[in-house]
Design a protein around this motif. Structure first.
Motif, PDB file in Angstrom:
ATOM      1  N   ALA A  39       1.769   9.179  -6.361  1.00 42.97           N
ATOM      2  CA  ALA A  39       2.429  10.484  -6.344  1.00 42.97           C
ATOM      3  C   ALA A  39       3.234  10.696  -7.623  1.00 42.97           C
ATOM      4  N   VAL A  40       3.862   9.636  -8.119  1.00 45.40           N
ATOM      5  CA  VAL A  40       4.590   9.709  -9.388  1.00 45.40           C
ATOM      6  C   VAL A  40       3.631  10.071 -10.519  1.00 45.40           C
ATOM      7  N   ALA A  41       2.451   9.468 -10.518  1.00 45.65           N
ATOM      8  CA  ALA A  41       1.456   9.775 -11.551  1.00 45.65           C
ATOM      9  C   ALA A  41       1.050  11.247 -11.505  1.00 45.65           C
ATOM     10  N   ALA A  42       0.854  11.776 -10.298  1.00 48.09           N
ATOM     11  CA  ALA A  42       0.489  13.189 -10.158  1.00 48.09           C
ATOM     12  C   ALA A  42       1.603  14.095 -10.656  1.00 48.09           C
ATOM     13  N   TYR A  63      16.705   8.314   7.076  1.00 49.30           N
ATOM     14  CA  TYR A  63      16.766   8.600   8.510  1.00 49.30           C
ATOM     15  C   TYR A  63      15.391   8.931   9.104  1.00 49.30           C
ATOM     16  N   ALA A  64      14.344   8.801   8.293  1.00 49.65           N
ATOM     17  CA  ALA A  64      12.998   9.182   8.730  1.00 49.65           C
ATOM     18  C   ALA A  64      12.277   8.007   9.393  1.00 49.65           C
ATOM     19  N   ASN A  65      11.322   8.336  10.291  1.00 48.18           N
ATOM     20  CA  ASN A  65      10.463   7.295  10.850  1.00 48.18           C
ATOM     21  C   ASN A  65       9.380   6.935   9.836  1.00 48.18           C
ATOM     22  N   LEU A  66       8.476   6.027  10.217  1.00 51.43           N
ATOM     23  CA  LEU A  66       7.493   5.529   9.251  1.00 51.43           C
ATOM     24  C   LEU A  66       6.594   6.642   8.730  1.00 51.43           C
ATOM     25  N   PHE A  67       6.128   7.525   9.624  1.00 52.45           N
ATOM     26  CA  PHE A  67       5.248   8.609   9.179  1.00 52.45           C
ATOM     27  C   PHE A  67       5.958   9.506   8.174  1.00 52.45           C
ATOM     28  N   TRP A  68       7.165   9.961   8.517  1.00 52.83           N
ATOM     29  CA  TRP A  68       7.880  10.868   7.623  1.00 52.83           C
ATOM     30  C   TRP A  68       8.385  10.159   6.372  1.00 52.83           C
ATOM     31  N   THR A  69       8.594   8.864   6.460  1.00 49.16           N
ATOM     32  CA  THR A  69       8.927   8.109   5.246  1.00 49.16           C
ATOM     33  C   THR A  69       7.784   8.206   4.243  1.00 49.16           C
ATOM     34  N   GLY A  70       6.543   8.056   4.736  1.00 47.17           N
ATOM     35  CA  GLY A  70       5.389   8.205   3.851  1.00 47.17           C
ATOM     36  C   GLY A  70       5.288   9.589   3.258  1.00 47.17           C
ATOM     37  N   VAL A  71       5.491  10.615   4.073  1.00 46.13           N
ATOM     38  CA  VAL A  71       5.417  12.002   3.590  1.00 46.13           C
ATOM     39  C   VAL A  71       6.514  12.276   2.558  1.00 46.13           C
ATOM     40  N   LEU A  72       7.746  11.882   2.878  1.00 46.69           N
ATOM     41  CA  LEU A  72       8.872  12.157   1.987  1.00 46.69           C
ATOM     42  C   LEU A  72       8.737  11.431   0.652  1.00 46.69           C
ATOM     43  N   THR A  73       8.251  10.187   0.682  1.00 45.41           N
ATOM     44  CA  THR A  73       8.120   9.460  -0.583  1.00 45.41           C
ATOM     45  C   THR A  73       7.064  10.084  -1.489  1.00 45.41           C
ATOM     46  N   VAL A  74       6.018  10.662  -0.915  1.00 50.77           N
ATOM     47  CA  VAL A  74       5.027  11.370  -1.737  1.00 50.77           C
ATOM     48  C   VAL A  74       5.668  12.589  -2.398  1.00 50.77           C
ATOM     49  N   ILE A  75       6.428  13.373  -1.632  1.00 50.13           N
ATOM     50  CA  ILE A  75       7.106  14.553  -2.190  1.00 50.13           C
ATOM     51  C   ILE A  75       8.102  14.131  -3.267  1.00 50.13           C
ATOM     52  N   ILE A  76       8.878  13.098  -2.979  1.00 49.57           N
ATOM     53  CA  ILE A  76       9.869  12.610  -3.949  1.00 49.57           C
ATOM     54  C   ILE A  76       9.177  12.152  -5.229  1.00 49.57           C
ATOM     55  N   GLY A  77       8.082  11.415  -5.091  1.00 55.78           N
ATOM     56  CA  GLY A  77       7.371  10.928  -6.270  1.00 55.78           C
ATOM     57  C   GLY A  77       6.854  12.050  -7.136  1.00 55.78           C
ATOM     58  N   VAL A  78       6.231  13.065  -6.524  1.00 49.16           N
ATOM     59  CA  VAL A  78       5.653  14.184  -7.284  1.00 49.16           C
ATOM     60  C   VAL A  78       6.754  14.978  -7.985  1.00 49.16           C
ATOM     61  N   VAL A 129       0.842  -1.200   0.000  1.00 54.67           N
ATOM     62  CA  VAL A 129       0.000   0.000   0.000  1.00 54.67           C
ATOM     63  C   VAL A 129       0.879   1.252   0.000  1.00 54.67           C
ATOM     64  N   HIS A 130       1.974   1.231   0.748  1.00 59.26           N
ATOM     65  CA  HIS A 130       2.922   2.350   0.739  1.00 59.26           C
ATOM     66  C   HIS A 130       3.520   2.537  -0.660  1.00 59.26           C
ATOM     67  N   LEU A 131       3.843   1.424  -1.323  1.00 57.26           N
ATOM     68  CA  LEU A 131       4.365   1.517  -2.683  1.00 57.26           C
ATOM     69  C   LEU A 131       3.317   2.100  -3.621  1.00 57.26           C
ATOM     70  N   PHE A 132       2.061   1.707  -3.437  1.00 56.41           N
ATOM     71  CA  PHE A 132       0.961   2.270  -4.233  1.00 56.41           C
ATOM     72  C   PHE A 132       0.879   3.787  -4.050  1.00 56.41           C
ATOM     73  N   VAL A 133       1.002   4.263  -2.822  1.00 57.71           N
ATOM     74  CA  VAL A 133       0.928   5.705  -2.547  1.00 57.71           C
ATOM     75  C   VAL A 133       2.076   6.429  -3.259  1.00 57.71           C
ATOM     76  N   PHE A 134       3.279   5.858  -3.194  1.00 54.50           N
ATOM     77  CA  PHE A 134       4.414   6.471  -3.891  1.00 54.50           C
ATOM     78  C   PHE A 134       4.156   6.546  -5.394  1.00 54.50           C
ATOM     79  N   LEU A 135       3.700   5.460  -5.982  1.00 55.72           N
ATOM     80  CA  LEU A 135       3.484   5.429  -7.428  1.00 55.72           C
ATOM     81  C   LEU A 135       2.333   6.341  -7.840  1.00 55.72           C
TER      82      LEU A 135
END
Length: 420
Positions: free
Chosen positions: A286-289, A323-338, A278-284
């Motif tokens: 973000a890539v689409a956006a 170096y991020a925890n799980l919450f910030w890993t999710g946030v950062l991967t969305v930013i990185i994807g976009v 599901v985390h990978l889905f969220v990243f991808l």
């Protein structure tokens, strides 16, 4: 669908548009409307094609357990798929620049269908590699030819057209892990065959697109169209080298996410497989956006600026990720994807401006190079993960976007064309 595409083809024809303002701004022969029905159809086909491909990536944990594979063998599956796709794409694009093949698109999807069915019944690692190679062959035909269709239907809005085309692929890529979590993981390897329905739907749609493609004026003029370069050969070659390095930084980093992000989340945060997917889905997603954003912005402010922000601008976030925890890993991967995804449409259209008249060759080169880098990256990073740890892989890859500083050496192609 055939009727809507035929009407759009007529609406997009260069003659008889009656748009006086547009005629004043461009030569009459180039005045075309953006054919959204065709762009929508090719984007939908791209969604189905890349959904199938990302599904294969998403079931790696299942394949690893079923066949007792190492990370190196997982990387070899990706390498086999990506190499068959990357080596053939420039050849397909170069050939079809001179000899258009409108119905090559459904034929290519047929290879993907065959690979999908074979993977669902593969008894060993060797057969898995053959199935991956067949899917790669399908991609080698689909991407350069469908990119050409997008440009043909663009009406001059090349960045927008490429973004619409690519956002379909990225949306499909984001669906693969989600569908794997919902369908394949619970029901096992044989359930992969259920997705043959998607390939069959794509074949039907691509056959209709082939009919529109066959009637397009550019098909008849393919042999006589010649582009006019605005830069010397040496400057063009240097700029292409810079673009290739930028694509390297983008796709080597994406390989670390696409192939190993689920393993990273499982190893570092002890997530179950389905939650990691599901985390990978969220990243991808973000890539689409990000893909949708990059093209239209490039049409308005210039593609070089988009490349700057997309590649170099993502570096602070990739450097923080390990170096991020799980919450910030999710946030950062969305930013990185976009941010990171906004580059490719701009890079591709910029390269097509560098080498006018070679749409298929340029598309095949860059899609093929991107796929090849993804495959090599997956294999190399898999070996690195076996030798060190999956967390160490992300620490190494976090520095890749710094290569974006090379954008400063790209010539101002759009400015030159405006003055010409």
């Amino acid at each position: 669908m055939e009727t809507s595409l035929d009407k759009s083809a007529l609406a997009g024809a260069p003659a008889g548009t009656g748009t006086g303002a547009a005629t004043a701004a461009q030569p009459a022969a180039k005045v075309q409307r953006t054919v959204y029905s065709v762009l929508g159809a090719i984007s939908f086909s791209h969604l189905l094609n890349d959904m199938i491909q990302s599904l294969i990536l998403a079931i790696y944990p299942m394949l690893k357990d079923n066949f007792s594979l190492s990370f190196g063998q997982i990387g070899l599956i990706t390498l086999t798929y990506q190499i068959t796709a990357s080596l053939l794409q420039p050849l397909v694009g170069t050939y079809t620049d001179k000899h258009p093949k409108p119905y090559s698109l459904p034929v290519g999807m047929g290879f993907t269908l065959a690979g999908l069915l074979l993977m669902s019944v593969a008894p060993n690692f060797g057969v898995l590699l053959v199935a991956a190679a067949l899917v790669g062959c399908g991609s080698s035909v689909f991407h350069p030819e469908s990119s050409r269709v997008a440009r043909m239907a663009s009406g001059g809005r090349h960045g927008l057209a490429q973004s619409l085309f690519q956002v379909g692929g990225n949306a499909g890529s984001s669906l693969g892990p989600l569908l794997a979590a919902l369908i394949v993981i619970p029901h096992g390897q044989r359930s992969i065959a259920w997705f043959s329905v998607a390939a069959l739907v794509a074949i039907v749609v691509l056959t209709q697109i082939g009919r529109w493609y066959k009637q397009h004026p550019s098909v008849k003029k393919a042999r006589s169209v010649a582009g006019h370069a605005t830069l010397s050969r040496n400057k063009v070659m240097f700029a292409m080298g810079v673009l290739i390095l930028l694509v390297f930084s983008k796709y080597f980093y994406l390989a670390s996410i696409n192939s190993y992000f689920t393993f990273y989340l499982i190893d570092k945060f002890h997530l179950p497989v389905q939650a990691a997917q599901v985390h990978l889905f969220v990243f991808l997603a973000a890539v689409a956006a990000g893909t949708m954003i990059g093209g239209p912005i490039g049409d308005k402010i210039g593609r070089k600026y988009v490349i700057w922000v997309s590649i170099l601008g993502v570096a602070p976030f990739t450097l923080l990720l390990p170096y991020a925890n799980l919450f910030w890993t999710g946030v950062l991967t969305v930013i990185i994807g976009v941010v990171l995804a906004s580059a490719f449409s701009a890079i591709l259209v910029y390269a097509q401006e560098l080498i006018p008249g070679k749409v298929g060759m340029v598309a095949g080169l860059f899609f093929g190079f991107a796929f090849g880098l993804g495959g090599i990256g997956a294999a190399v990073l898999g070996q690195l993960a076996d030798a060190t740890s999956i967390t160490y892989v992300y620490k190494v890859c976090s520095f890749l976007p710094l290569i974006g500083v090379l954008t400063v050496f790209l010539p101002d192609v759009e400015g030159k064309r405006a003055k010409a």
